[in-house]
Design a protein around this motif. Structure first.
Motif, PDB file in Angstrom:
ATOM      1  N   LYS A  34       0.840  -1.204   0.000  1.00  0.00           N
ATOM      2  CA  LYS A  34       0.000   0.000   0.000  1.00  0.00           C
ATOM      3  C   LYS A  34       0.873   1.251   0.000  1.00  0.00           C
ATOM      4  N   GLN A  35       2.017   1.151   0.663  1.00  0.00           N
ATOM      5  CA  GLN A  35       2.966   2.284   0.630  1.00  0.00           C
ATOM      6  C   GLN A  35       3.453   2.553  -0.787  1.00  0.00           C
ATOM      7  N   GLY A  36       3.437   1.502  -1.588  1.00  0.00           N
ATOM      8  CA  GLY A  36       3.838   1.641  -2.991  1.00  0.00           C
ATOM      9  C   GLY A  36       2.920   2.576  -3.755  1.00  0.00           C
ATOM     10  N   LEU A  37       1.645   2.613  -3.352  1.00  0.00           N
ATOM     11  CA  LEU A  37       0.685   3.543  -3.977  1.00  0.00           C
ATOM     12  C   LEU A  37       1.087   4.982  -3.678  1.00  0.00           C
ATOM     13  N   ALA A  39       4.139   5.995  -2.878  1.00  0.00           N
ATOM     14  CA  ALA A  39       5.398   6.254  -3.599  1.00  0.00           C
ATOM     15  C   ALA A  39       5.103   6.622  -5.049  1.00  0.00           C
ATOM     16  N   GLU A  40       4.144   5.937  -5.649  1.00  0.00           N
ATOM     17  CA  GLU A  40       3.778   6.202  -7.042  1.00  0.00           C
ATOM     18  C   GLU A  40       3.227   7.630  -7.203  1.00  0.00           C
ATOM     19  N   GLY A  41       2.375   8.036  -6.238  1.00  0.00           N
ATOM     20  CA  GLY A  41       1.811   9.385  -6.301  1.00  0.00           C
ATOM     21  C   GLY A  41       2.896  10.441  -6.219  1.00  0.00           C
ATOM     22  N   ARG A  42       3.854  10.185  -5.346  1.00  0.00           N
ATOM     23  CA  ARG A  42       4.971  11.128  -5.209  1.00  0.00           C
ATOM     24  C   ARG A  42       5.772  11.187  -6.513  1.00  0.00           C
ATOM     25  N   GLY A  43       6.035  10.023  -7.065  1.00  0.00           N
ATOM     26  CA  GLY A  43       6.794   9.959  -8.311  1.00  0.00           C
ATOM     27  C   GLY A  43       6.079  10.694  -9.438  1.00  0.00           C
ATOM     28  N   GLU A  44       4.764  10.508  -9.522  1.00  0.00           N
ATOM     29  CA  GLU A  44       3.983  11.155 -10.589  1.00  0.00           C
ATOM     30  C   GLU A  44       4.118  12.669 -10.571  1.00  0.00           C
ATOM     31  N   ASN A 105      14.061  -7.676  -3.484  1.00  0.00           N
ATOM     32  CA  ASN A 105      14.496  -7.136  -2.192  1.00  0.00           C
ATOM     33  C   ASN A 105      13.431  -6.147  -1.744  1.00  0.00           C
ATOM     34  N   LEU A 106      12.812  -6.419  -0.601  1.00  0.00           N
ATOM     35  CA  LEU A 106      11.654  -5.622  -0.192  1.00  0.00           C
ATOM     36  C   LEU A 106      11.855  -4.920   1.132  1.00  0.00           C
ATOM     37  N   PHE A 107      11.298  -3.726   1.197  1.00  0.00           N
ATOM     38  CA  PHE A 107      11.236  -3.012   2.470  1.00  0.00           C
ATOM     39  C   PHE A 107      10.193  -3.704   3.359  1.00  0.00           C
ATOM     40  N   GLY A 108       9.013  -3.927   2.791  1.00  0.00           N
ATOM     41  CA  GLY A 108       7.949  -4.630   3.530  1.00  0.00           C
ATOM     42  C   GLY A 108       7.980  -6.104   3.186  1.00  0.00           C
ATOM     43  N   ARG A 109       9.065  -6.763   3.616  1.00  0.00           N
ATOM     44  CA  ARG A 109       9.269  -8.160   3.206  1.00  0.00           C
ATOM     45  C   ARG A 109       8.339  -9.120   3.962  1.00  0.00           C
ATOM     46  N   PRO A 162      16.231   0.616  -8.117  1.00  0.00           N
ATOM     47  CA  PRO A 162      15.195   1.592  -8.451  1.00  0.00           C
ATOM     48  C   PRO A 162      14.251   1.856  -7.281  1.00  0.00           C
ATOM     49  N   LEU A 163      13.733   3.070  -7.218  1.00  0.00           N
ATOM     50  CA  LEU A 163      12.720   3.473  -6.231  1.00  0.00           C
ATOM     51  C   LEU A 163      13.096   3.071  -4.806  1.00  0.00           C
ATOM     52  N   GLU A 164      14.278   3.488  -4.404  1.00  0.00           N
ATOM     53  CA  GLU A 164      14.772   3.125  -3.072  1.00  0.00           C
ATOM     54  C   GLU A 164      14.238   4.072  -2.005  1.00  0.00           C
ATOM     55  N   VAL A 181      20.928   4.264  -9.333  1.00  0.00           N
ATOM     56  CA  VAL A 181      19.610   4.496  -8.737  1.00  0.00           C
ATOM     57  C   VAL A 181      18.673   5.116  -9.773  1.00  0.00           C
ATOM     58  N   VAL A 182      17.460   4.578  -9.869  1.00  0.00           N
ATOM     59  CA  VAL A 182      16.435   5.229 -10.693  1.00  0.00           C
ATOM     60  C   VAL A 182      15.421   5.838  -9.740  1.00  0.00           C
ATOM     61  N   ASP A 183      15.261   7.137  -9.796  1.00  0.00           N
ATOM     62  CA  ASP A 183      14.334   7.826  -8.898  1.00  0.00           C
ATOM     63  C   ASP A 183      13.946   9.143  -9.551  1.00  0.00           C
ATOM     64  N   ASN A 201      11.449   8.229 -15.049  1.00  0.00           N
ATOM     65  CA  ASN A 201      10.453   7.236 -14.653  1.00  0.00           C
ATOM     66  C   ASN A 201      10.991   5.848 -14.982  1.00  0.00           C
ATOM     67  N   ILE A 202      10.805   4.932 -14.052  1.00  0.00           N
ATOM     68  CA  ILE A 202      11.281   3.558 -14.252  1.00  0.00           C
ATOM     69  C   ILE A 202      10.709   2.950 -15.540  1.00  0.00           C
ATOM     70  N   MET A 203       9.494   3.390 -15.902  1.00  0.00           N
ATOM     71  CA  MET A 203       8.847   2.874 -17.128  1.00  0.00           C
ATOM     72  C   MET A 203       9.651   3.249 -18.378  1.00  0.00           C
TER      73      MET A 203
HETATM   74  O1  PTJ Z   1       7.955  -3.011  -2.288  1.00  0.00           O
HETATM   75  P1  PTJ Z   1       8.638  -2.555  -1.027  1.00  0.00           P
HETATM   76  O2  PTJ Z   1       8.051  -3.195   0.209  1.00  0.00           O
HETATM   77  O3  PTJ Z   1      10.129  -2.774  -1.077  1.00  0.00           O
HETATM   78  O4  PTJ Z   1       8.422  -0.973  -0.861  1.00  0.00           O
HETATM   79  C1  PTJ Z   1       8.768  -0.120  -1.894  1.00  0.00           C
HETATM   80  C2  PTJ Z   1       8.445   1.380  -1.658  1.00  0.00           C
HETATM   81  C3  PTJ Z   1       8.497   2.103  -3.010  1.00  0.00           C
HETATM   82  C4  PTJ Z   1       7.056   1.512  -1.068  1.00  0.00           C
HETATM   83  C5  PTJ Z   1       9.494   1.976  -0.699  1.00  0.00           C
HETATM   84  O5  PTJ Z   1      10.760   1.801  -1.264  1.00  0.00           O
HETATM   85  C6  PTJ Z   1       9.233   3.424  -0.388  1.00  0.00           C
HETATM   86  O6  PTJ Z   1       8.518   3.767   0.525  1.00  0.00           O
HETATM   87  O7  PTJ Z   1       9.846   4.292  -1.189  1.00  0.00           O
HETATM   88  P2  PTJ Z   1       9.758   5.890  -0.992  1.00  0.00           P
HETATM   89  O8  PTJ Z   1      10.528   6.300   0.196  1.00  0.00           O
HETATM   90  O9  PTJ Z   1       8.346   6.344  -1.143  1.00  0.00           O
HETATM   91  O10 PTJ Z   1      10.575   6.364  -2.247  1.00  0.00           O
HETATM   92  C7  PTJ Z   1      10.181   6.056  -3.544  1.00  0.00           C
HETATM   93  C8  PTJ Z   1      10.883   7.027  -4.498  1.00  0.00           C
HETATM   94  O11 PTJ Z   1      10.631   6.559  -5.815  1.00  0.00           O
HETATM   95  C9  PTJ Z   1      10.377   8.473  -4.426  1.00  0.00           C
HETATM   96  O12 PTJ Z   1      11.477   9.358  -4.430  1.00  0.00           O
HETATM   97  C10 PTJ Z   1       9.546   8.653  -5.712  1.00  0.00           C
HETATM   98  O13 PTJ Z   1       9.660   9.957  -6.229  1.00  0.00           O
HETATM   99  C11 PTJ Z   1      10.201   7.645  -6.638  1.00  0.00           C
HETATM  100  N1  PTJ Z   1       9.294   7.069  -7.645  1.00  0.00           N
HETATM  101  C12 PTJ Z   1       7.990   6.739  -7.508  1.00  0.00           C
HETATM  102  N2  PTJ Z   1       7.487   6.216  -8.638  1.00  0.00           N
HETATM  103  C13 PTJ Z   1       8.509   6.209  -9.533  1.00  0.00           C
HETATM  104  C14 PTJ Z   1       9.675   6.743  -8.888  1.00  0.00           C
HETATM  105  N3  PTJ Z   1      10.851   6.856  -9.519  1.00  0.00           N
HETATM  106  C15 PTJ Z   1      10.905   6.413 -10.802  1.00  0.00           C
HETATM  107  N4  PTJ Z   1       9.845   5.891 -11.472  1.00  0.00           N
HETATM  108  C16 PTJ Z   1       8.638   5.767 -10.880  1.00  0.00           C
HETATM  109  N5  PTJ Z   1       7.596   5.254 -11.556  1.00  0.00           N
END
Ligand code: PTJ
Length: 256
Positions: A34-37, A39-44, A105-109, A162-164, A181-183, A201-203
């Motif tokens: 869910k945190q990934g959602l 992270a995606e919003g921030r990335g967007e 490799n997962l943060f929320g493993r 990527p997305l660390e 790093v891709v970010d 963007n990782i895409m």
């Molecule tokens: O899958 P898990 O359990 O390992 O968790 C992964 C997440 C992404 C939830 C975890 O690593 C996390 O919380 O990451 P952060 O701290 O939110 O950082 C994510 C970074 O990736 C932010 O700086 C975003 O701007 C960036 N980001 C988000 N979507 C994209 C991206 N960078 C490149 N391409 C994207 N599509």
């Protein structure tokens, strides 16, 4: 891919809607957290400011990443829940072209997520997925991201992360590994400590690193080393930050 989302490919928001759809599907499939959602919003938001395109400095960094991968003895692509949902096939292709390993490799493993992601990658063509053995630790990290495979990330000389979230990137650097790093955020801690920060963007980033690797496949070691040595990480970060703050007009300087 066009049947993944209900809008035509020429829709101006197509890429962004496709990305959201994949992340949503990833959560439903137990791959993305869910945190990934979030992270995606921030990335967007960053991607919107970058103009949703690969800026010239990112393209240059992607070429450098390809050179590092081709020079490496043991390159590894690290995959988390967002990466698995967004670019599974593209990660497998990059690994195939460069001879890299793929490691989850997962943060929320959790065991369930590890298995679901490994399975998802296999469905997209991966023959071997590392990360499940977790028989080594990255020193100095207390959370789940410290768990790695001894014959995977632990042994690697070049790691694409990527997305660390920052601290693992730092710890890997302390182990003497070259980190790519891709970010989308040039100010994030992981981008700031990377040998090669790719602000894209990782895409778009992963297929472009693969395209550069194909292009450089026959290059000599000397040519690859020259590409790596000419890279200025500080300038790559500064160029991305300029684009974010000032828009495309100022960044046009970088294309020259
Ligand atoms: O899958 P898990 O359990 O390992 O968790 C992964 C997440 C992404 C939830 C975890 O690593 C996390 O919380 O990451 P952060 O701290 O939110 O950082 C994510 C970074 O990736 C932010 O700086 C975003 O701007 C960036 N980001 C988000 N979507 C994209 C991206 N960078 C490149 N391409 C994207 N599509």
């Amino acid at each position: 891919m066009s049947d993944e989302v209900d809008v035509p490919e020429d829709h101006p928001r197509y890429q962004s809607l496709l990305t959201r759809h994949r992340i949503e599907a990833g959560v439903e499939k137990g791959i993305t957290s869910k945190q990934g959602l979030i992270a995606e919003g921030r990335g967007e938001a960053f991607d919107y400011l970058l103009g949703e395109e690969t800026i010239p400095s990112a393209d240059a960094a992607e070429r450098v990443a390809a050179a590092y991968f081709l020079l490496a003895e043991h390159p590894v692509v690290s995959v988390n829940g967002n990466v698995a949902a967004l670019v599974p096939e593209e990660v497998v292709e990059l690994a195939d072209v460069t001879g890299a390993d793929v490691e989850v490799n997962l943060f929320g493993r959790t065991e369930e997520r590890m298995q679901a992601i490994a399975e998802h990658l296999r469905e997209h063509g991966a023959e071997e997925v590392k990360g499940l053995t977790a028989d080594a630790r990255i020193p100095g990290l207390s959370h789940e991201r410290a768990k790695v495979d001894r014959d995977g990330i632990y042994d690697a000389d070049v790691v694409l992360v990527p997305l660390e979230d920052g601290d693992r990137a730092e710890a890997l650097g302390e182990m003497g590994k070259t980190e790519i790093v891709v970010d989308l955020n040039p100010l994030s801690r992981s981008a700031q400590v990377a040998a090669v920060p790719i602000i894209d963007n990782i895409m778009r980033a992963i297929p472009n690193v693969t395209a550069h690797a194909r292009d450089l496949q026959d290059a000599s070691r000397e040519e690859l080393e020259a590409i790596v040595e000419a890279f200025d990480r500080e300038e790559a970060l500064a160029a991305a930050e300029r684009r974010l703050r000032e828009g495309a007009r100022e960044d046009a300087q970088d294309a020259k």
